[in-house]
Design an enzyme around this catalytic site. Structure first.
Site, short mmCIF file in Angstrom:
data_model
loop_
_atom_site.label_atom_id
_atom_site.label_comp_id
_atom_site.label_asym_id
_atom_site.label_seq_id
_atom_site.Cartn_x
_atom_site.Cartn_y
_atom_site.Cartn_z
N HIS A 245 18.19 -8.82 -15.38
CA HIS A 245 16.87 -8.43 -15.85
C HIS A 245 15.90 -9.59 -16.08
O HIS A 245 14.78 -9.37 -16.54
CB HIS A 245 16.99 -7.62 -17.16
CG HIS A 245 17.45 -8.44 -18.33
ND1 HIS A 245 18.75 -8.80 -18.51
CD2 HIS A 245 16.76 -8.99 -19.35
CE1 HIS A 245 18.86 -9.53 -19.62
NE2 HIS A 245 17.66 -9.67 -20.15
N1 UDP Z 1 24.88 -5.23 -23.34
C1 UDP Z 1 25.10 -3.93 -23.75
N2 UDP Z 1 24.97 -2.93 -22.83
C2 UDP Z 1 24.66 -3.17 -21.52
C3 UDP Z 1 24.42 -4.51 -21.12
C4 UDP Z 1 24.53 -5.51 -22.07
O1 UDP Z 1 25.43 -3.69 -24.92
O2 UDP Z 1 24.57 -2.22 -20.75
C5 UDP Z 1 24.99 -6.29 -24.36
C6 UDP Z 1 25.85 -7.46 -23.93
O3 UDP Z 1 27.22 -7.20 -24.23
C7 UDP Z 1 25.29 -8.59 -24.76
C8 UDP Z 1 23.81 -8.23 -24.86
O4 UDP Z 1 23.71 -6.85 -24.55
O5 UDP Z 1 25.84 -8.59 -26.05
C9 UDP Z 1 23.02 -9.05 -23.89
O6 UDP Z 1 21.73 -8.62 -23.90
P1 UDP Z 1 20.70 -8.93 -22.71
O7 UDP Z 1 21.45 -9.23 -21.46
O8 UDP Z 1 19.72 -7.82 -22.71
O9 UDP Z 1 19.93 -10.20 -23.26
P2 UDP Z 1 20.14 -11.76 -23.15
O10 UDP Z 1 21.48 -12.07 -23.73
O11 UDP Z 1 20.03 -12.15 -21.73
O12 UDP Z 1 19.03 -12.32 -23.95
#
Ligand code: UDP
Length: 362
Positions: A207
């Site tokens: 994303h």
């Molecule tokens: N996650 C979740 N469901 C999903 C995909 C990701 O709960 O379908 C969790 C994942 O385990 C992690 C977090 O969301 O703990 C990551 O969030 P995201 O990828 O949106 O943000 P980033 O970490 O890149 O800022």
């Protein structure tokens, strides 16, 4: 000491997960007001995490979502100012990570003369083309208390001459992952529910703006996913879903059936899919850490990462949108050693202690 009064600003999925490691501790023996900016309002990205991880319901929801990063941040600033200015005055404003909600919370607090505490301070990709990097750098400048996940993060702050007090507390997301992964790993039913077998599928998410906002990049992402040895369980972020639809690429993604597109999942189901995967393929920051902790290879769809230790130890490979590099990374031998990174699963406790120490004076 008087009880510590903290105003916490959160807004998106990873921030709900991070706050779940800290908010209960803040509320035991102190006060917390949790403000949800509304950045992620979709139930599958928001309320499911409050229910699953025991995060207290927000005291206030501001309903600010959508629009460009600039316009969204501007609307958050305007919505947060009266909230943070209202009595009773908090002892500090707590923000997490690197989103528009992080920046808006920190800037409004600093303008009002309220001390800012930043969890996940000092993370750097050194790519100023990333909206998250802009938010990180500015937020750290505005913070009085910089709570770092790793020594590398603390060293980044030292090199930048950031003025606030820096403490390495470990990573709060690791607290939650360490608590949930053992029982999630056992949930083979959650894996089977996607029609795949443990150890024989890839779990994917994507994303980041650089991968999904531009049609050329999104087309490369789709081709990369299709080139992977299936089956691939792809948890599709609403932002990516919207871009696929508007660029007419959603049909292509479903061709051949090797990519199984699913709606964003709850935390436990995601952890089950991570722990049992052959590998994780992602541009997420959080999943790079979680895959490491689970002992699962990660192939990161970026050319930089803030979580450099996962790459240095050989468990994570940065491939950008290069499909051949992704395939090669999946075949490379895995290292034997997996040293513990980002703390011992008690970072949340240290965050609470550091906040009390810094702002909980008589
Ligand atoms: N996650 C979740 N469901 C999903 C995909 C990701 O709960 O379908 C969790 C994942 O385990 C992690 C977090 O969301 O703990 C990551 O969030 P995201 O990828 O949106 O943000 P980033 O970490 O890149 O800022």
């Amino acid at each position: 000491m008087s009880p510590l009064r903290v105003l916490t600003v959160v807004g998106n999925r990873p921030q709900f997960i991070k706050a779940a490691a800290v908010s209960p501790g803040l509320r035991a023996g102190g006060d917390e007001v949790l403000v949800h900016t509304g950045q992620h309002h979709d139930d599958r990205l928001s309320s499911v995490f409050f229910a699953e991880l025991g995060l207290p319901a927000p005291e206030l929801e501001l309903g600010v979502a959508g629009g460009s990063n600039t316009s969204q941040t501007a609307r958050m600033l305007a919505a947060l100012e009266p909230v943070l200015a209202a009595a009773p005055r908090p002892d500090c404003v707590l923000v997490y990570g690197d989103t528009n909600s992080t920046l808006a919370g920190a800037l409004v607090a600093a303008q009002l003369g309220l001390p800012v505490a930043h969890v996940e301070a000092g993370m750097r990709s050194f790519d100023m083309g990333m909206p998250e990097e802009l938010n990180r750098v500015v937020c750290d400048r505005l913070s009085s208390l910089l709570l770092c996940s790793s020594e590398v993060a603390a060293a980044n702050l030292l090199r930048e001459g950031v003025a606030g007090r820096t403490e390495v507390v470990g990573d709060v997301m690791v607290d939650i992952a360490a608590a949930v992964q053992p029982r999630a790993r056992a949930r083979k039913d959650l894996v089977a529910g996607h029609g795949v077998a443990p150890g024989r599928y890839l779990f994917a998410t994507a994303h980041r703006a650089a991968n999904v906002d531009d049609p050329g990049s999104l087309a490369r992402l789709v081709e990369l996913l299709l080139a992977l040895p299936g089956p691939v369980v792809l948890s599709l972020h609403p932002r990516t879903r919207a871009r696929l639809a508007s660029y007419g690429l959603d049909g292509r993604l479903r061709e051949g059936g090797s990519v199984r597109v699913v709606e964003p999942l709850g935390y436990v189901e995601t952890a089950a899919l991570v722990c049992n995967a052959r590998a994780v393929v992602t541009d997420s920051g959080g999943l790079q850490k979680e895959a490491y902790l689970a002992g699962v290879r990660c192939v990161t769809l970026r050319s930089t990462t803030e979580w450099v230790e996962t790459v240095e130890t050989g468990w994570n490979t940065l491939v950008g949108l290069d499909a051949a590099a992704a395939l090669a990374a999946l075949e490379a031998p895995l290292p034997e050693r997996r040293p513990s990174l980002y703390g011992d699963g008690r970072a949340g406790e240290r965050v609470v202690a550091a906040l009390r120490d810094a702002f909980g004076g008589p």
